[in-house]
Structures are given as structure tokens and as C-alpha cells.
Motif scaffolding. Structure first.
Motif, PDB file in Angstrom:
ATOM      1  N   THR A   1      68.934  56.357  62.697  1.00 53.09           N
ATOM      2  CA  THR A   1      68.507  55.243  61.871  1.00 53.09           C
ATOM      3  C   THR A   1      68.898  53.909  62.481  1.00 53.09           C
ATOM      4  O   THR A   1      69.847  53.834  63.254  1.00 53.09           O
ATOM      5  CB  THR A   1      69.098  55.363  60.443  1.00 53.09           C
ATOM      6  OG1 THR A   1      68.625  54.294  59.649  1.00 53.09           O
ATOM      7  CG2 THR A   1      70.599  55.356  60.459  1.00 53.09           C
TER       8      THR A   1
ATOM      9  N   HIS B   1      72.736  50.910  59.652  1.00 55.59           N
ATOM     10  CA  HIS B   1      74.044  51.549  59.511  1.00 55.59           C
ATOM     11  C   HIS B   1      74.542  51.353  58.085  1.00 55.59           C
ATOM     12  O   HIS B   1      74.601  50.249  57.576  1.00 55.59           O
ATOM     13  CB  HIS B   1      75.075  51.002  60.477  1.00 55.59           C
ATOM     14  CG  HIS B   1      76.396  51.691  60.307  1.00 55.59           C
ATOM     15  ND1 HIS B   1      76.604  52.964  60.786  1.00 55.59           N
ATOM     16  CD2 HIS B   1      77.522  51.335  59.668  1.00 55.59           C
ATOM     17  CE1 HIS B   1      77.827  53.346  60.453  1.00 55.59           C
ATOM     18  NE2 HIS B   1      78.405  52.367  59.783  1.00 55.59           N
TER      19      HIS B   1
ATOM     20  N   ASP C   1      77.458  53.426  55.505  1.00 55.25           N
ATOM     21  CA  ASP C   1      78.357  54.553  55.258  1.00 55.25           C
ATOM     22  C   ASP C   1      77.827  55.445  54.144  1.00 55.25           C
ATOM     23  O   ASP C   1      77.923  56.667  54.223  1.00 55.25           O
ATOM     24  CB  ASP C   1      79.764  54.064  54.905  1.00 55.25           C
ATOM     25  CG  ASP C   1      80.465  53.423  56.096  1.00 55.25           C
ATOM     26  OD1 ASP C   1      80.094  53.732  57.245  1.00 55.25           O
ATOM     27  OD2 ASP C   1      81.386  52.622  55.872  1.00 55.25           O
TER      28      ASP C   1
ATOM     29  N   GLU D   1      74.999  57.563  55.528  1.00 59.25           N
ATOM     30  CA  GLU D   1      75.556  58.622  56.367  1.00 59.25           C
ATOM     31  C   GLU D   1      76.110  59.756  55.506  1.00 59.25           C
ATOM     32  O   GLU D   1      75.817  60.929  55.736  1.00 59.25           O
ATOM     33  CB  GLU D   1      76.663  58.064  57.258  1.00 59.25           C
ATOM     34  CG  GLU D   1      77.308  59.097  58.147  1.00 59.25           C
ATOM     35  CD  GLU D   1      78.363  58.520  59.061  1.00 59.25           C
ATOM     36  OE1 GLU D   1      78.976  59.314  59.802  1.00 59.25           O
ATOM     37  OE2 GLU D   1      78.599  57.294  59.066  1.00 59.25           O
TER      38      GLU D   1
ATOM     39  N   ALA E   1      73.268  61.661  53.787  1.00 60.49           N
ATOM     40  CA  ALA E   1      72.542  62.498  54.746  1.00 60.49           C
ATOM     41  C   ALA E   1      73.308  63.781  55.031  1.00 60.49           C
ATOM     42  O   ALA E   1      72.733  64.882  55.037  1.00 60.49           O
ATOM     43  CB  ALA E   1      72.298  61.729  56.046  1.00 60.49           C
ATOM     44  N   LEU E   2      74.615  63.655  55.250  1.00 59.47           N
ATOM     45  CA  LEU E   2      75.427  64.833  55.548  1.00 59.47           C
ATOM     46  C   LEU E   2      75.533  65.755  54.328  1.00 59.47           C
ATOM     47  O   LEU E   2      75.464  66.979  54.463  1.00 59.47           O
ATOM     48  CB  LEU E   2      76.810  64.413  56.046  1.00 59.47           C
ATOM     49  CG  LEU E   2      76.808  63.650  57.374  1.00 59.47           C
ATOM     50  CD1 LEU E   2      78.200  63.110  57.685  1.00 59.47           C
ATOM     51  CD2 LEU E   2      76.278  64.502  58.510  1.00 59.47           C
TER      52      LEU E   2
ATOM     53  N   ASP F   1      74.227  65.786  61.638  1.00 53.23           N
ATOM     54  CA  ASP F   1      74.926  64.622  62.164  1.00 53.23           C
ATOM     55  C   ASP F   1      74.091  63.380  61.900  1.00 53.23           C
ATOM     56  O   ASP F   1      72.945  63.469  61.453  1.00 53.23           O
ATOM     57  CB  ASP F   1      75.196  64.779  63.663  1.00 53.23           C
ATOM     58  CG  ASP F   1      76.460  64.064  64.116  1.00 53.23           C
ATOM     59  OD1 ASP F   1      76.900  63.108  63.432  1.00 53.23           O
ATOM     60  OD2 ASP F   1      77.015  64.454  65.150  1.00 53.23           O
ATOM     61  N   TYR F   2      74.660  62.228  62.220  1.00 52.91           N
ATOM     62  CA  TYR F   2      74.071  60.931  61.923  1.00 52.91           C
ATOM     63  C   TYR F   2      74.334  60.031  63.120  1.00 52.91           C
ATOM     64  O   TYR F   2      75.440  60.046  63.668  1.00 52.91           O
ATOM     65  CB  TYR F   2      74.774  60.391  60.676  1.00 52.91           C
ATOM     66  CG  TYR F   2      74.440  58.971  60.285  1.00 52.91           C
ATOM     67  CD1 TYR F   2      73.491  58.723  59.307  1.00 52.91           C
ATOM     68  CD2 TYR F   2      75.093  57.896  60.865  1.00 52.91           C
ATOM     69  CE1 TYR F   2      73.204  57.432  58.908  1.00 52.91           C
ATOM     70  CE2 TYR F   2      74.808  56.597  60.482  1.00 52.91           C
ATOM     71  CZ  TYR F   2      73.862  56.374  59.496  1.00 52.91           C
ATOM     72  OH  TYR F   2      73.574  55.094  59.111  1.00 52.91           O
TER      73      TYR F   2
ATOM     74  N   ASP G   1      73.460  55.959  64.593  1.00 53.79           N
ATOM     75  CA  ASP G   1      72.853  54.639  64.455  1.00 53.79           C
ATOM     76  C   ASP G   1      72.163  54.299  65.777  1.00 53.79           C
ATOM     77  O   ASP G   1      72.740  54.496  66.851  1.00 53.79           O
ATOM     78  CB  ASP G   1      73.954  53.624  64.147  1.00 53.79           C
ATOM     79  CG  ASP G   1      73.409  52.272  63.753  1.00 53.79           C
ATOM     80  OD1 ASP G   1      72.569  51.734  64.497  1.00 53.79           O
ATOM     81  OD2 ASP G   1      73.845  51.756  62.717  1.00 53.79           O
TER      82      ASP G   1
END
Length: 64
Positions: free
Chosen positions: A17, A20, A22, A25, A28-29, A35-36, A38
């Protein structure tokens, strides 16, 4: 991000993405991403490392 279904996924997912966040992230997890990353952090070496790690994690989680 539209969350994936909560069934077992056969393919590891890495969220790439330009925004950014938090909370993004974490969401998503929690929703199944392996994983993620930026876009501002992408280098060839880092992308390869993230993809290898995602495949390894996914393999471990799926028992394969």
C-alpha cells in the motif's frame, strides 16, 4: 481494503500500500494477510525478503 473471507486461504497475501497506517496494517493481518509492506519501503531486497518470509509463514500455518 475489503477483508478476505475467513476461510483458509491457499495463497499467502502481502498487502502492498501507499498509505502507511498502523490500523490498516493490524486490520490486514487480522483479516488474513501474511504480511504488509508500504510502497515507500520497497526495494528489491526488501520485497524478496518479505515474499520469502510470507511463503514460509503460510507454509508453516497450513502444515505443509
Amino acid at each position: 481494503m475489503t477483508p478476505p473471507t475467513r476461510r483458509r486461504l491457499r495463497t499467502p497475501i502481502v498487502l502492498l500500500t501507499g498509505e502507511h497506517s498502523d490500523s490498516l496494517e493490524l486490520t490486514a493481518l487480522e483479516e488474513g494477510a501474511t504480511d504488509y509492506l508500504d510502497k515507500s519501503e520497497v526495494t528489491q531486497v526488501r520485497l524478496e525478503r518479505v515474499l520469502r518470509r510470507a511463503i514460509a509463514r503460510h507454509t508453516m500455518r497450513s502444515g505443509g
